[in-house]
Scaffold this motif. Structure first.
Motif, PDB file in Angstrom:
ATOM      1  N   GLY A   1      -4.174 -15.468 -14.761  1.00 17.52           N
ATOM      2  CA  GLY A   1      -4.613 -16.654 -15.477  1.00 17.52           C
ATOM      3  C   GLY A   1      -4.597 -17.926 -14.639  1.00 17.52           C
ATOM      4  N   GLY A   2      -4.898 -17.826 -13.362  1.00 18.52           N
ATOM      5  CA  GLY A   2      -4.950 -19.000 -12.494  1.00 18.52           C
ATOM      6  C   GLY A   2      -3.617 -19.379 -11.878  1.00 18.52           C
ATOM      7  N   ARG A   3      -2.566 -18.685 -12.257  1.00 19.97           N
ATOM      8  CA  ARG A   3      -1.247 -18.946 -11.677  1.00 19.97           C
ATOM      9  C   ARG A   3      -0.979 -17.887 -10.617  1.00 19.97           C
ATOM     10  N   SER A   4      -0.890 -18.349  -9.391  1.00 15.43           N
ATOM     11  CA  SER A   4      -0.754 -17.426  -8.271  1.00 15.43           C
ATOM     12  C   SER A   4       0.567 -17.651  -7.557  1.00 15.43           C
ATOM     13  N   ASN A   5       1.157 -16.541  -7.115  1.00 14.16           N
ATOM     14  CA  ASN A   5       2.393 -16.633  -6.353  1.00 14.16           C
ATOM     15  C   ASN A   5       2.578 -15.351  -5.550  1.00 14.16           C
TER      16      ASN A   5
ATOM     17  N   ARG B   1     -11.221  -9.763 -15.570  1.00 12.60           N
ATOM     18  CA  ARG B   1     -11.865  -9.334 -14.321  1.00 12.60           C
ATOM     19  C   ARG B   1     -10.694  -9.115 -13.372  1.00 12.60           C
ATOM     20  N   LEU B   2     -10.539  -7.897 -12.922  1.00 12.22           N
ATOM     21  CA  LEU B   2      -9.398  -7.540 -12.089  1.00 12.22           C
ATOM     22  C   LEU B   2      -9.878  -7.208 -10.686  1.00 12.22           C
ATOM     23  N   SER B   3      -9.338  -7.901  -9.715  1.00  8.86           N
ATOM     24  CA  SER B   3      -9.642  -7.566  -8.328  1.00  8.86           C
ATOM     25  C   SER B   3      -8.340  -7.239  -7.616  1.00  8.86           C
ATOM     26  N   PHE B   4      -8.423  -6.291  -6.696  1.00  9.55           N
ATOM     27  CA  PHE B   4      -7.231  -5.889  -5.949  1.00  9.55           C
ATOM     28  C   PHE B   4      -7.606  -5.599  -4.511  1.00  9.55           C
TER      29      PHE B   4
ATOM     30  N   ASP C   1      -0.484   3.499   9.377  1.00 17.10           N
ATOM     31  CA  ASP C   1      -1.364   4.589   8.936  1.00 17.10           C
ATOM     32  C   ASP C   1      -1.587   4.598   7.426  1.00 17.10           C
ATOM     33  N   VAL C   2      -1.022   3.638   6.710  1.00 15.68           N
ATOM     34  CA  VAL C   2      -1.117   3.662   5.251  1.00 15.68           C
ATOM     35  C   VAL C   2      -1.792   2.405   4.703  1.00 15.68           C
ATOM     36  N   LEU C   3      -2.337   2.551   3.499  1.00 15.27           N
ATOM     37  CA  LEU C   3      -2.881   1.415   2.764  1.00 15.27           C
ATOM     38  C   LEU C   3      -1.852   1.002   1.724  1.00 15.27           C
ATOM     39  N   VAL C   4      -1.575  -0.297   1.653  1.00 15.31           N
ATOM     40  CA  VAL C   4      -0.627  -0.808   0.664  1.00 15.31           C
ATOM     41  C   VAL C   4      -1.295  -1.900  -0.160  1.00 15.31           C
ATOM     42  N   LEU C   5      -0.964  -1.927  -1.432  1.00 18.30           N
ATOM     43  CA  LEU C   5      -1.518  -2.911  -2.353  1.00 18.30           C
ATOM     44  C   LEU C   5      -0.795  -4.227  -2.142  1.00 18.30           C
ATOM     45  N   ASN C   6      -1.535  -5.262  -1.724  1.00 16.29           N
ATOM     46  CA  ASN C   6      -0.852  -6.535  -1.491  1.00 16.29           C
ATOM     47  C   ASN C   6      -1.458  -7.709  -2.232  1.00 16.29           C
ATOM     48  N   GLU C   7      -2.458  -7.457  -3.102  1.00 12.78           N
ATOM     49  CA  GLU C   7      -3.011  -8.556  -3.896  1.00 12.78           C
ATOM     50  C   GLU C   7      -3.637  -8.025  -5.169  1.00 12.78           C
ATOM     51  N   LEU C   8      -3.319  -8.695  -6.279  1.00 16.68           N
ATOM     52  CA  LEU C   8      -3.890  -8.393  -7.599  1.00 16.68           C
ATOM     53  C   LEU C   8      -4.270  -9.708  -8.254  1.00 16.68           C
ATOM     54  N   ARG C   9      -5.480  -9.772  -8.801  1.00 18.78           N
ATOM     55  CA  ARG C   9      -5.951 -10.978  -9.502  1.00 18.78           C
ATOM     56  C   ARG C   9      -6.467 -10.582 -10.882  1.00 18.78           C
ATOM     57  N   PHE C  10      -5.878 -11.174 -11.920  1.00 19.70           N
ATOM     58  CA  PHE C  10      -6.299 -10.956 -13.288  1.00 19.70           C
ATOM     59  C   PHE C  10      -6.932 -12.255 -13.798  1.00 19.70           C
TER      60      PHE C  10
END
Length: 131
Positions: A55-59, A109-112, A119-128
């Motif tokens: 909701g526009g609040r990012s941290n 709208r969800l972006s990640f 050698d690995v992929l890690v999730l480091n960003e999520l936007r709702f």
């Protein structure tokens, strides 16, 4: 003879399905977790620090903090469906996805973003983002 051929065909199809399922990587695991609202499965993919925007609040949060934030979000917003609309690759083997998340609390709208680390992929960003 027909039964034997049919049986072998079924076994072959099951074997191929199992092989494709086992080949699923972190990106596919994130999509599957989002479809279910499965925070435990999502948490397995998290980086040590994760950028979360709701909701526009990012941290930026530690993995443990991000787990709490995501549990709270998905408890308040029970997932009804998630549809992956767009996916792509960024530099260095990183991947991103954009989708439509329908929950009991509304549509997002969800972006990640998954970053390649070693050698690995890690999730480091999520936007709702509310629709």
């Amino acid at each position: 003879m027909k039964k034997l051929i049919f049986g072998l065909g079924v076994l072959l199809a099951c074997g191929m399905f199992t092989a494709f399922t086992l080949m699923a990587g972190p990106f596919e695991d994130v999509v599957a977790a989002l479809k279910k609202g499965d925070v435990t499965a999502l948490s397995k993919q998290l980086d040590k620090t994760v950028e979360i925007n709701i909701g526009g609040r990012s941290n930026s949060y530690s993995k443990a903090q991000a787990d709490i934030i995501l549990k709270d979000f998905f408890e308040k917003n029970q997932v009804k469906s998630f549809e992956l609309i767009h996916q792509g690759e960024a530099g260095g083997g990183s991947r991103f996805g954009v989708g439509k998340l329908v929950t009991s609390g509304g549509e997002f709208r969800l972006s990640f973003f998954l970053q390649k680390k070693g050698d690995v992929l890690v999730l480091n960003e999520l936007r709702f983002e509310s629709k």
